[in-house]
Structures are given as structure tokens and as C-alpha cells.
Design an enzyme around this catalytic site. Sequence first.
Site, PDB file in Angstrom:
ATOM      1  CE1 TYR A   1     -13.245   0.738  -2.916  1.00 37.15           C
ATOM      2  CE2 TYR A   1     -10.887   1.150  -2.823  1.00 37.15           C
ATOM      3  CZ  TYR A   1     -12.081   0.874  -2.186  1.00 37.15           C
ATOM      4  OH  TYR A   1     -12.107   0.764  -0.831  1.00 37.15           O
ATOM      5  CG  LEU A   2     -12.164   2.404 -11.858  1.00 36.98           C
ATOM      6  CD1 LEU A   2     -12.665   1.989 -13.230  1.00 36.98           C
ATOM      7  CD2 LEU A   2     -10.637   2.444 -11.855  1.00 36.98           C
TER       8      LEU A   2
ATOM      9  NE  ARG B   1      -3.053   7.673   4.510  1.00 38.09           N
ATOM     10  CZ  ARG B   1      -2.051   8.272   5.163  1.00 38.09           C
ATOM     11  NH1 ARG B   1      -0.997   7.598   5.561  1.00 38.09           N
ATOM     12  NH2 ARG B   1      -2.110   9.561   5.423  1.00 38.09           N
TER      13      ARG B   1
ATOM     14  CB  SER C   1     -36.521   1.581  -0.086  1.00 40.30           C
ATOM     15  OG  SER C   1     -36.768   0.404  -0.824  1.00 40.30           O
TER      16      SER C   1
ATOM     17  CE1 TYR D   1       2.007   7.411   3.239  1.00 40.54           C
ATOM     18  CE2 TYR D   1       4.225   6.569   3.488  1.00 40.54           C
ATOM     19  CZ  TYR D   1       2.867   6.434   3.682  1.00 40.54           C
ATOM     20  OH  TYR D   1       2.377   5.330   4.319  1.00 40.54           O
TER      21      TYR D   1
ATOM     22  CE  LYS E   1     -18.585  -5.790  -5.592  1.00 45.58           C
ATOM     23  NZ  LYS E   1     -17.972  -4.798  -4.775  1.00 45.58           N
TER      24      LYS E   1
ATOM     25  CG  HIS F   1     -13.293  -2.390  -5.486  1.00 45.40           C
ATOM     26  ND1 HIS F   1     -14.154  -1.889  -6.422  1.00 45.40           N
ATOM     27  CD2 HIS F   1     -14.056  -2.706  -4.410  1.00 45.40           C
ATOM     28  CE1 HIS F   1     -15.390  -1.894  -5.934  1.00 45.40           C
ATOM     29  NE2 HIS F   1     -15.365  -2.393  -4.718  1.00 45.40           N
TER      30      HIS F   1
END
Length: 480
Positions: A180-181, A367, A14, A375, A149, A241
Amino acid sequence: DSHSTLSITVVGASGDLAKKKIFPALFALYYEDWLPQNFRVFGYARTKMTDEELRNMISRTLTCRVDKREDCEQKMNNFLGRCFYQAGQYSSEEHFAELDTKLKEKEGGKSSNRLFYLSIPPNIFVDVVRCASLRASSATGWTRVIVEKPFGRDSESSAELTKCLKQYLTEEQIFRIDHYLGKELVENLSVLRFSNRVFEPLWSRDYIRNVQLIFSEDFGTEGRGGYFDNYGIIRDIMQNHLLQILTLFAMETPVSLDAEDIRNEKVKVLRSMKTLQLEDVTLGQYKGFSKDDPTVPKDSITPTFAAAALFINNARWDGVPFLMKAGKALHTKRAEIRVQFRHVPGNLYKRNFGTDLDKATNELVLRVQPDEAIYLKINNKVPGLGMRLDRSDLNLLYKARYPREIPDAYERLLLDAIEGERRLFIRSDELDAAWALFSPMLKELEEKRIVPELYPYGSRGPVGAHYLAAKHDVRWGDLS
Ligand code: BG6
């Protein structure tokens, strides 16, 4: 295969993470046919709920965001039909035994694999794995446990947590998530480096002047102030991260793409790094942080912003500053990796840049979010009879090149856990090495009660970040 079953139990069903990320990711995997035919999803939490109530709760968060098709609603109903709920305390063997009975009943005597997602505060991880006796669960196939974590607050508490978990689980069973991985651009880092001839030869101190890892959010701690006040931005974002991205960025070519080979290289990077000192960091706190949540003390000195300079003492990276910057309540939401290259020696076009050679720096930007892109800033002749140069981008914008929506990080990671792929999960020695870098400095910060510089909500953060960068002869790429 069609003879075995997969039961996925979300412990803490929940909670916010479960609702926002885990259930929607499971549905997206099902929708795209990534889950085995015979799977079921179980929710476990303290709240009393019926299966129907769980389904209602989940259904509010499901969307057919990937390639919406006609069968969306049908698929949603099928998925919800495979979701079940069991209420129970987190430290009750009896209640987990009831869950076990329910799992067995639904598995119907078929061979079974079980995945447990502990979407709960870390102080009850150990209770849960003990009470649910996950090492010797009644599954006939594998049992795996995903944990998220914070893995402790420092080296000692993290080691303690690992030790406790290992009493009840083997290292092979533990999948430590760093979401993030699972992000597309982070996964692409290795592809970019190791499958293109043009980048890897430049990937060292000979050509790269500095690397910047930048995370910013345009909102504050939003109801998570209690948790956040106890951890701060360095533990929340940098030690995991950003450091994970750094290791992937900096590692040597692994022997293969196998999880152990990759993680071996990542650990080597961590172990080659200089332990952070107080002078390597600068801190900030947004104005109003302590008002965000009633549990945050008025005089809290928890940083909501930090910048740090890290160094890798090896042949490839000696002397190259890796600068990190992470903050909440800033002017924009963004995560990116910026690589600034060295100046061209004896640049023939020097005078076209005035005195500021930084204006001519080649910069490669990945990015990560939002609006994924890669870029490269290059110097270019402005068309015409004169000789005017400007800086222009070679730009790979994902939404233009790949119109299909990018899966959420949790989809990738859940699928990997189901398939037993450990490449994107944190190994325990990696975790130890990551803490070792930050722990002494964090301890000193807290002992000396170093006060963060205040910055206005929605600003570009404290000026301290510029001083830190300037000390290492760096300008933040996202501000120039
Ligand atoms: C979490 C942090 O790990 O990552 C949060 O605890 C942060 O504080 C979040 O907001 C950011 O994740 P994402 O995927 O939204 O960038």
C-alpha cells in the site's frame, strides 16, 4: 553503470504473487527503461521447469499497459531472454549453491548486485535466507532481500521472525514490503500535506473531527481461505496497510525526506497510540466464508470484516477518532481516506441544512483505488435568486488530469529496493510498534472466542460498524 550487473531472483517463482505482480512489474520497469542495462531475472521454486517453460509462464502475464508502443513485442522478447530458472528445495543449501553458480555464470565476472524477492510463505523465510547464505552471498556488490507480510501473527511471533532473520541478514539488507505504501495516492499524502499551504494548518484536532480509513473488496477469500482463516482481516489489512496510511497521515513534519527521518516520525505516531481494547473493535464474517476453501473449519470465527477506533494521544490528535473499516465480500471494491472536518461555529447558514449539521460537514476524500481521486466536499450556493445551498465537490480525478496510466505499487517498490531507497519499507521498530497496538486485543478476541456478526456476501457489512462509529459520534462517509 554498464560495468555492474543486477540479478533479481524471485524465490517462489511459480506462485501467484510472482505471476500476477512481480514479473509484470519487473517487465514494466524494463519497458520504461528504469532497470540498469545489465540485469537478469531468475526464478527459483520447487517445480521442475526449463528456462523456456518459465518464459512461457511469465509471458502470459506481461502486458505493455503503460503507453503501448510499437516496440512492445520486441521488448517483451528481450525481457524474456533475460529470464532464467533454477529448480530447488527451499531448505537445501546444495540447491541454493546451484543457483549461486548460475548467477555467477550469467554475471560473467562483472561486479554484481543481487536482489532476492521472497515470494513464499513466511514459515520458510528463515530456511531460505539461511540456505542461500544471503549475508555472505558471493555477490561483489550489495545483496538485498525483499520480504512480504505476514510478518508473524502477533508481537511475539513477529519478534521471533525478526530475530531469526537477523541471524542471517543485517537490517540494511531487509526490505519489508507493504505494497500500500507504493500506491500513488498514499505517496501523495505527504505531498498534499507538506507542499500545499492550505491543508497543513487544518491538520489537527482543532479542525478535524475524525479520520476514516476504509478498505473494501467485492470478493471473498477466493482460494486463499486457508491462509486467511489463520490470520483474519485485522492482521491481513488493518495492522499493516491501513495503519501505515494512518501513520503517514498523522505524522509530524519529518526533518527531511530521508527514509530514516520519515520512519522516525511514523514510529512516534505508533508509539503515541492507545493500545486497542476489545471494545474498540467490531467483527464480521461473510456468510459462506467457511465454504470458500475446504481447509476452513465449518465453525471458523475468523473475521473477514472489522471496524476499529484508534486514538493518538498527542497534542495534535488528542481525542480525534481514527476509524478503520476493512472487509471482504462487500458490495464494492474501494480503498479511501476520508477526513471529516468540524462544524462551522455559529454557522450563519445553519437553517439551510435543517437540523442535520452533518450534511454540511466539509470532507476531504483521497480515493486510493479504484479510479484515483482527491476531492473536497464544500457547501455552495445553488445559482439562482433564492438562497439554496448544496454540497458540491472540488474534484481532482486522476484519469481526467493525468491520462497516463498509474504504475502498479510493486513497480515503485521494486525500483526503490533496487535503488536502495528505504522510505517506503517498514523498519523493524515500526513493525514492533504496529504489533504492540493490536496484539493484546487479538489475543483476547481469540481467547474469548468472540463470534463475528454474519453479513451477506455483497452487502455493506455488519451493522456493528455503525454502532462503533456512533459511539464516537461518527458517521461513515462512504455510506452517507
Ligand atoms: C493483500 C491482502 O495484502 O492486499 C489481500 O493479503 C488483499 O487479502 C490485497 O486482497 C489487496 O491489495 P490491492 O492492491 O489489490 O488492494
